[in-house]
Write a protein that holds these residues in place. Sequence first.
Motif, PDB file in Angstrom:
ATOM      1  N   HIS A 145       0.831  -1.201   0.000  1.00  0.00           N
ATOM      2  CA  HIS A 145       0.000   0.000   0.000  1.00  0.00           C
ATOM      3  C   HIS A 145       0.869   1.255   0.000  1.00  0.00           C
ATOM      4  N   ASP A 146       1.916   1.235   0.845  1.00  0.00           N
ATOM      5  CA  ASP A 146       2.826   2.384   0.876  1.00  0.00           C
ATOM      6  C   ASP A 146       3.505   2.568  -0.472  1.00  0.00           C
ATOM      7  N   LEU A 147       3.900   1.421  -1.067  1.00  0.00           N
ATOM      8  CA  LEU A 147       4.539   1.519  -2.378  1.00  0.00           C
ATOM      9  C   LEU A 147       3.585   2.082  -3.418  1.00  0.00           C
ATOM     10  N   VAL A 148       2.323   1.611  -3.358  1.00  0.00           N
ATOM     11  CA  VAL A 148       1.335   2.124  -4.303  1.00  0.00           C
ATOM     12  C   VAL A 148       1.132   3.618  -4.118  1.00  0.00           C
ATOM     13  N   ILE A 149       1.007   4.026  -2.849  1.00  0.00           N
ATOM     14  CA  ILE A 149       0.819   5.454  -2.577  1.00  0.00           C
ATOM     15  C   ILE A 149       2.038   6.247  -3.058  1.00  0.00           C
ATOM     16  N   ALA A 150       3.226   5.702  -2.731  1.00  0.00           N
ATOM     17  CA  ALA A 150       4.444   6.396  -3.168  1.00  0.00           C
ATOM     18  C   ALA A 150       4.520   6.445  -4.695  1.00  0.00           C
ATOM     19  N   GLN A 151       4.145   5.298  -5.319  1.00  0.00           N
ATOM     20  CA  GLN A 151       4.175   5.268  -6.782  1.00  0.00           C
ATOM     21  C   GLN A 151       3.164   6.251  -7.366  1.00  0.00           C
ATOM     22  N   GLU A 152       1.967   6.291  -6.736  1.00  0.00           N
ATOM     23  CA  GLU A 152       0.972   7.250  -7.202  1.00  0.00           C
ATOM     24  C   GLU A 152       1.465   8.680  -7.023  1.00  0.00           C
ATOM     25  N   ARG A 211       4.626   9.611  -6.887  1.00  0.00           N
ATOM     26  CA  ARG A 211       5.669   9.866  -7.895  1.00  0.00           C
ATOM     27  C   ARG A 211       5.053  10.056  -9.275  1.00  0.00           C
ATOM     28  N   PHE A 212       4.019   9.248  -9.565  1.00  0.00           N
ATOM     29  CA  PHE A 212       3.358   9.394 -10.858  1.00  0.00           C
ATOM     30  C   PHE A 212       2.685  10.757 -10.974  1.00  0.00           C
ATOM     31  N   SER A 213       2.001  11.167  -9.870  1.00  0.00           N
ATOM     32  CA  SER A 213       1.359  12.486  -9.882  1.00  0.00           C
ATOM     33  C   SER A 213       2.396  13.583 -10.062  1.00  0.00           C
ATOM     34  N   ASP A 214       3.493  13.456  -9.286  1.00  0.00           N
ATOM     35  CA  ASP A 214       4.560  14.451  -9.430  1.00  0.00           C
ATOM     36  C   ASP A 214       5.113  14.445 -10.848  1.00  0.00           C
ATOM     37  N   ALA A 215       5.289  13.227 -11.389  1.00  0.00           N
ATOM     38  CA  ALA A 215       5.812  13.137 -12.763  1.00  0.00           C
ATOM     39  C   ALA A 215       4.842  13.756 -13.753  1.00  0.00           C
ATOM     40  N   VAL A 216       3.513  13.487 -13.523  1.00  0.00           N
ATOM     41  CA  VAL A 216       2.507  14.062 -14.423  1.00  0.00           C
ATOM     42  C   VAL A 216       2.510  15.576 -14.330  1.00  0.00           C
ATOM     43  N   VAL A 217       2.582  16.076 -13.078  1.00  0.00           N
ATOM     44  CA  VAL A 217       2.610  17.535 -12.895  1.00  0.00           C
ATOM     45  C   VAL A 217       3.857  18.123 -13.550  1.00  0.00           C
ATOM     46  N   ALA A 218       4.997  17.461 -13.300  1.00  0.00           N
ATOM     47  CA  ALA A 218       6.236  17.956 -13.906  1.00  0.00           C
ATOM     48  C   ALA A 218       6.150  17.889 -15.428  1.00  0.00           C
ATOM     49  N   GLN A 219       5.567  16.776 -15.916  1.00  0.00           N
ATOM     50  CA  GLN A 219       5.427  16.646 -17.367  1.00  0.00           C
ATOM     51  C   GLN A 219       4.503  17.718 -17.930  1.00  0.00           C
ATOM     52  N   GLU A 220       3.382  17.970 -17.192  1.00  0.00           N
ATOM     53  CA  GLU A 220       2.482  19.026 -17.633  1.00  0.00           C
ATOM     54  C   GLU A 220       3.174  20.384 -17.614  1.00  0.00           C
ATOM     55  N   GLN A 221       3.960  20.609 -16.537  1.00  0.00           N
ATOM     56  CA  GLN A 221       4.685  21.874 -16.463  1.00  0.00           C
ATOM     57  C   GLN A 221       5.664  22.006 -17.617  1.00  0.00           C
ATOM     58  N   ARG A 222       6.403  20.890 -17.867  1.00  0.00           N
ATOM     59  CA  ARG A 222       7.343  20.932 -18.999  1.00  0.00           C
ATOM     60  C   ARG A 222       6.603  21.129 -20.316  1.00  0.00           C
ATOM     61  N   PHE A 223       5.430  20.464 -20.417  1.00  0.00           N
ATOM     62  CA  PHE A 223       4.656  20.615 -21.642  1.00  0.00           C
ATOM     63  C   PHE A 223       4.177  22.054 -21.816  1.00  0.00           C
ATOM     64  N   VAL A 224       3.684  22.649 -20.696  1.00  0.00           N
ATOM     65  CA  VAL A 224       3.228  24.039 -20.766  1.00  0.00           C
ATOM     66  C   VAL A 224       4.387  24.951 -21.139  1.00  0.00           C
TER      67      VAL A 224
END
Length: 562
Positions: free
Chosen positions: A323-330, A332-345
């Motif tokens: 569960h902790d790994l899933v939360i951490a992965q989520e 990290r994924f959210s952070d990656a998505v946000v970073a990707q969106e920021q880079r995309f913007v």
Amino acid sequence: MDDGFYRAFEDRYRGSRELITERLRVYLPFLEPLKGLYQDYPILDLGCGRGEWLELLQREGYAPMGVDLDEGMLQACQALGLPARNADALAALKELPDNSLIAVTGFHIAEHIPFPVLQEVVAEAQRVLRPAGLLILETPNAESLVVGTNTFYLDPTHERPLPGLLLSFLAEHSGFARAKIVRLQERDELRNEGQSIGIWDVISGTSPDYAVVVQNPAGAEQLEAFASAFDAAYGVALDQLAMRYDHALELRLNAIESKIAQGPDQEAQGQFVTYPGLQGALERIHIHHAEQLKLLHDNFQHAADVHEDRFNQASRAQEQRFHDLVIAQEQRFSDAVVAQEQRFVEAAAAQEQRLIESSVVQEQRFSQEVEVYQHRFSESVIDLQQRCTQLQNSLAEAHLHHSNAVQELDQVRTELNASLGHAHHWYLRAVAYEQQLQEMQRSTFWRVTSPARWSVHTVRTAPGAAVGVVRGSGRKVLGAAVQFVLARPMLHQRLNNALKRSPRLYMALKSVVHNHGMMPDAALASSLPSDSSVPAHLEGLSVEARQIYHDLKKAIDQKDRG
């Protein structure tokens, strides 16, 4: 976990290098047939630890490579010059191409990784192995009551026990052709079927470790080379020990009952208790065995309860970690998505800025080009207007010249018509004079005055008699030349064409020849112009007059056509 701690733990509880190396020799018969199938022998060892297996493989002629995440273990490998590097097992497998290894091994690594990761490891191993290649996974044997309830949990990095049937099914489900469970490290005396065993042997005597050896699909002839290794029996199972114990106990009880049924002899009466005493002893033995079995059942139940509690705790811990790994992965994924969106913007903004700048530059260039083209167009229009003006002026001059030419042509036509009128007038007067002359020559007066005219003519022409003689000789020569030319048509034609280039000479020569009878009438008629165009009232004209008429008519026709 501290690297030094786990290496020290391994050194105490796993065993010495010599002991581990000797135990690992059991796998060499499985690998030996691979040397007959391939020219090279690459092997990947997952979780290589201190490198005992790597060292043994090198001595046997194989080309091993080990991976491990524990720096303390890797230091032991590096100290011996063994080929090992710091890498994750699954990542190391994914780096390899298909059909690149003859074997993948992992000793006491399967129990350290979560089961979903283990599934990926087995699937990747099946991909990288060549036909008939081997996957060997060794792990603690949970079939042993001591291992399953106690020693397995001695290692703090263990996840959960893995039954042999589970690993076999996992390998077959991943695409391997066959699997063999190899039980290991049991005591030597337990392998003897005739050796009597006790209840503790049943509890602790099962092979503490086992390995599942699975093989990739291959041809029947290739797989046949491995038959001896796969058909052999290995180790001691729990059910075998239990059956041996039950059989031995049954034999002992049967022997006692047989002796009781036979009764004691006289010599042995003093050595045996009486029947009532024996009955009491048997009852006490039965009670003792019942207490032992109950104690064994209670201990086993307690061990099972402890094992279940530990398993539940481990499962809950595993679920919590997952569960902790899933939360951490989520996260990290959210952070990656946000970073990707920021880079995309940012990239989109930069791209938009570059497009705007490019558009501005392009617009400036377009404006400059438009100005250049407008300037060139203006110059072209001015030049065209100038040329049009010049053409209009030239056209006006041409019209003026045409008008003047028309006027001059009309004037020429008028003058020509007047000249033709005068020429016709003088022609009519010449015709009248000629008729008067002919009438006068036919008159009586002309005949009566003939002698007088002859006398006057003789007086006038006497001085020119000599000239006449000369002229007569010239006529003879000219006549002979004419006859010579007429006798040769080709020469006649060429000379006639040459003379026609000078009409006056041609007509003068023709007149002389005709007047002096030097050319036949047929030949002369063929060279004269056709009289078809001569009016009927002009047929009486002489050759010279006809020629003048034709020349005038030709000039008038050319003037009309022009």
